[in-house]
Design an enzyme around this catalytic site. Sequence first.
Site, PDB file in Angstrom:
ATOM      1  CD  GLU A  95     -21.084 -38.892 -48.220  1.00  0.00           C
ATOM      2  OE1 GLU A  95     -21.289 -37.687 -48.524  1.00  0.00           O
ATOM      3  OE2 GLU A  95     -21.193 -39.812 -49.040  1.00  0.00           O
ATOM      4  CG  ASP A 109     -31.004 -38.786 -49.313  1.00  0.00           C
ATOM      5  OD1 ASP A 109     -30.875 -37.582 -49.012  1.00  0.00           O
ATOM      6  OD2 ASP A 109     -32.022 -39.282 -49.797  1.00  0.00           O
TER       7      ASP A 109
HETATM    8  P1  IMP Z   1     -27.594 -40.736 -52.250  1.00  0.00           P
HETATM    9  O1  IMP Z   1     -26.696 -41.632 -53.043  1.00  0.00           O
HETATM   10  O2  IMP Z   1     -29.054 -40.928 -52.593  1.00  0.00           O
HETATM   11  O3  IMP Z   1     -27.361 -40.884 -50.756  1.00  0.00           O
HETATM   12  O4  IMP Z   1     -27.236 -39.249 -52.702  1.00  0.00           O
HETATM   13  C1  IMP Z   1     -26.580 -38.384 -51.867  1.00  0.00           C
HETATM   14  C2  IMP Z   1     -26.023 -37.220 -52.635  1.00  0.00           C
HETATM   15  O5  IMP Z   1     -27.068 -36.455 -53.226  1.00  0.00           O
HETATM   16  C3  IMP Z   1     -25.290 -36.265 -51.707  1.00  0.00           C
HETATM   17  O6  IMP Z   1     -23.926 -36.590 -51.576  1.00  0.00           O
HETATM   18  C4  IMP Z   1     -25.544 -34.907 -52.330  1.00  0.00           C
HETATM   19  O7  IMP Z   1     -24.541 -34.607 -53.287  1.00  0.00           O
HETATM   20  C5  IMP Z   1     -26.869 -35.071 -53.010  1.00  0.00           C
HETATM   21  N1  IMP Z   1     -27.965 -34.515 -52.189  1.00  0.00           N
HETATM   22  C6  IMP Z   1     -28.858 -35.193 -51.452  1.00  0.00           C
HETATM   23  N2  IMP Z   1     -29.720 -34.364 -50.817  1.00  0.00           N
HETATM   24  C7  IMP Z   1     -29.343 -33.109 -51.165  1.00  0.00           C
HETATM   25  C8  IMP Z   1     -29.843 -31.797 -50.815  1.00  0.00           C
HETATM   26  O8  IMP Z   1     -30.811 -31.601 -50.052  1.00  0.00           O
HETATM   27  N3  IMP Z   1     -29.180 -30.747 -51.381  1.00  0.00           N
HETATM   28  C9  IMP Z   1     -28.102 -30.899 -52.211  1.00  0.00           C
HETATM   29  N4  IMP Z   1     -27.616 -32.102 -52.553  1.00  0.00           N
HETATM   30  C10 IMP Z   1     -28.223 -33.201 -52.040  1.00  0.00           C
END
Ligand code: IMP
Length: 183
Positions: free
Chosen positions: A107, A111
């Site tokens: 990954e 987050d």
């Molecule tokens: P989650 O489902 O909230 O964990 O979203 C994660 C996804 O959001 C990652 O796979 C990235 O594509 C995007 N993402 C999260 N933080 C960043 C960042 O700081 N820069 C660019 N993309 C991010």
Amino acid sequence: MSVPAQPLEQPVPGGIFLSRDTIASRVQELGAQISRDYRDRDLVLVTVLKGAVIFLADLSRALTVSHRLEFMAISSYRGASHHSSGRIRLLKDLDAPVRGQHLVIVEDVVDTGLTLHSLLKMLRFRGPASIEICTLLDRPYRRLVDIPVRYSGFTASDKFVVGYGFDHRQRFRNLPDIHLLED
Ligand code: IMP
Ligand code: MG
């Protein structure tokens, strides 16, 4: 056919958060660690498109154990606040069965963990021997569900980053360093 003599100018969006050298040495460490853990095991790296592909390319070459590469594409439904709901839709599935094999999910960033939580459920259903997670960046303080991250490159601040696979509206993935995005 003419090829541009020089690459197009691409304005650097912000200061460097992690330099290419810092990333490279950490990726070597992760590669060595995974190689020790998966000696004599049938290893498959499962990568979720697209953000993690740059990391994958380096991590795979840092491994000294034999392994296969598999790719998945998912779209996560996002609420009005742009936070992921955790519900995912499969856009591209694995090409081959993974029953009895040892999976490491590669990954870009973990987050909230919601997307990964759904993905883990989906993959466990396929009957692999084991599943572990390897992420380049981790924001553990953002977690909404508990996710067991076995291999983590760096703990990151809450600031949005681009480069080394990370995008802003599909751009900047090609930058060799990871930058903070300043507007
Ligand atoms: P989650 O489902 O909230 O964990 O979203 C994660 C996804 O959001 C990652 O796979 C990235 O594509 C995007 N993402 C999260 N933080 C960043 C960042 O700081 N820069 C660019 N993309 C991010
Ligand atoms: Mg993205």
